[in-house]
Design an enzyme around this catalytic site. Sequence first.
Site, short mmCIF file in Angstrom:
data_model
loop_
_atom_site.label_atom_id
_atom_site.label_comp_id
_atom_site.label_asym_id
_atom_site.label_seq_id
_atom_site.Cartn_x
_atom_site.Cartn_y
_atom_site.Cartn_z
N THR A 125 -11.35 21.43 -4.02
CA THR A 125 -9.91 21.46 -4.26
C THR A 125 -9.57 21.83 -5.70
O THR A 125 -10.34 21.51 -6.63
CB THR A 125 -9.33 20.06 -3.96
OG1 THR A 125 -8.00 19.98 -4.47
CG2 THR A 125 -10.14 18.94 -4.59
N ASP A 126 -8.39 22.42 -5.88
CA ASP A 126 -7.92 22.73 -7.24
C ASP A 126 -7.55 21.46 -8.00
O ASP A 126 -7.31 21.50 -9.21
CB ASP A 126 -6.74 23.71 -7.20
CG ASP A 126 -5.48 23.14 -6.56
OD1 ASP A 126 -5.53 22.05 -5.95
OD2 ASP A 126 -4.43 23.81 -6.67
N GLU A 127 -7.46 20.32 -7.29
CA GLU A 127 -7.09 19.07 -7.98
C GLU A 127 -8.13 18.64 -8.99
O GLU A 127 -7.84 17.81 -9.86
CB GLU A 127 -6.90 17.93 -6.96
CG GLU A 127 -5.70 18.15 -6.09
CD GLU A 127 -5.05 16.83 -5.65
OE1 GLU A 127 -4.33 16.88 -4.67
OE2 GLU A 127 -5.25 15.79 -6.28
N TYR A 150 -9.47 10.32 -5.52
CA TYR A 150 -9.76 11.45 -4.62
C TYR A 150 -10.31 12.64 -5.40
O TYR A 150 -11.39 13.16 -5.10
CB TYR A 150 -8.50 11.87 -3.85
CG TYR A 150 -8.62 13.25 -3.24
CD1 TYR A 150 -9.45 13.48 -2.15
CD2 TYR A 150 -7.92 14.35 -3.77
CE1 TYR A 150 -9.60 14.75 -1.60
CE2 TYR A 150 -8.06 15.62 -3.24
CZ TYR A 150 -8.90 15.82 -2.15
OH TYR A 150 -9.05 17.08 -1.63
N LYS A 154 -14.06 14.33 -5.60
CA LYS A 154 -14.31 15.73 -5.25
C LYS A 154 -15.00 16.45 -6.42
O LYS A 154 -15.93 17.23 -6.21
CB LYS A 154 -12.99 16.46 -4.91
CG LYS A 154 -12.32 16.03 -3.61
CD LYS A 154 -13.13 16.27 -2.34
CE LYS A 154 -13.25 17.71 -1.93
NZ LYS A 154 -13.83 17.83 -0.55
#
Length: 336
Positions: A125-127, A150, A154
């Site tokens: 994810t870009d998060e 989260y 990741k």
Amino acid sequence: MRILVTGGAGFIGSAFIRLALAEANDLQIANVDALTYAGNLENVASVSDDIRYTFIRADVADATAMEAVFAAVRPEAVVHFAAESHVDRSILSPEPVIRTNLNGTFTLLEAARRHKTERFVHVSTDEVYGSIEEPHEADENYPLRPSSPYSAAKAGSDLLALSYFTTFKMNVSVTRASNNYGPHQFPEKLIPLMIANALEAKPLPVYGNGLQVRDWLYVDDHCRAIMAVLERGRAGQIYNIGGSRSLPNLEVVRRILAATDQPESLIRYVSDRPGHDLRYAITSEKLELETGWKPQHEFEAGLAETVQWYRDNAAWTANVRSGAYRDFYEKNYGSR
Ligand code: NAD
Ligand code: DAU
């Protein structure tokens, strides 16, 4: 090719399976999913009778179970979607996030190493880049500054996956996508929650001032990008996948209200998410240059299709919103 898809009963994994079986020949897919609150076999009902498809209920963090799965399936490739995917839940309860996102990825990498699996695509994810200031966009070398349990889990799993390339020469690639939307998304994420609430004329909870910016990617565009990385991505490389469509949350919510013929008075400004990232922004130039992939769906058309899907599938929404979902929302957000 024999592909082991993890988390294929969820939103993106199921879209990947449906698309891959519809478009590719010479493919066998085994879907391993623990069927958590987010996993739903209705999402893969359209392929359940396809002889190229099998489903196995198992936990990716269970090493014994994964050993049996790899021995039975003998995958040539793994596409790893399974995760606890919701930031708010990771704040309320980090433990399952660490178990699945970190330990689950480790368990799969180890099984793939033992079984000499030829290809491993880790879906991320870009998060992991955290909040990005205007006017910058993160490329794949941007520093990792995850904000939530989260995104931290990741980020850790990305680094672990890449270490299996560096140390064990495994053919691993990592993808980092922006916010997905489309049919079959669990109505806890912004777009499906707002659509589902708007269709029932219920309040739409906007966190803080609603000016946080997200980049929106239609789920099938994401799946095609993953297919491109699986087929043509390079080992040890990271690929950002963005929709090239940034919008503040409030604008997204207003468009959903317009599309569902509901008044803006349904908007409720509620307390902000702790550690809320203000802005995500990535460039997918590397993926575009190396594979020729580009997002195909304009946000307006994708949102209209998505609203229509939720209109047509009220029973799906009612089903996933019953039982444990209702208890969870009443317990954690009952005062909204
Ligand atoms: P989702 O929550 O809809 O689905 C997750 C699936 O994983 C479910 O079917 C669930 O049952 C399964 N699962 C969870 N824990 C498991 C375990 N321990 N063992 C086996 N299966 C398990 O998630 P999603 O939105 O489809 O996201 C899929 C992947 O894409 C995740 O890795 C997520 O981090 C990543 N991603 C999501 C987005 C997005 O906007 N949704 C964007 C970028 C990346
Ligand atoms: O950026 C990719 C990520 O996008 C994925 O890695 C995650 O799996 C996925 O859940 C998503 O994370 P976000 O936290 O960005 O998505 P969410 O839909 O939860 O929230 C989007 C934005 O909307 C965020 O700024 C918070 C806000 N929001 C969300 C909800 C659920 C609200 O204002 N109200 C809400 O009720």
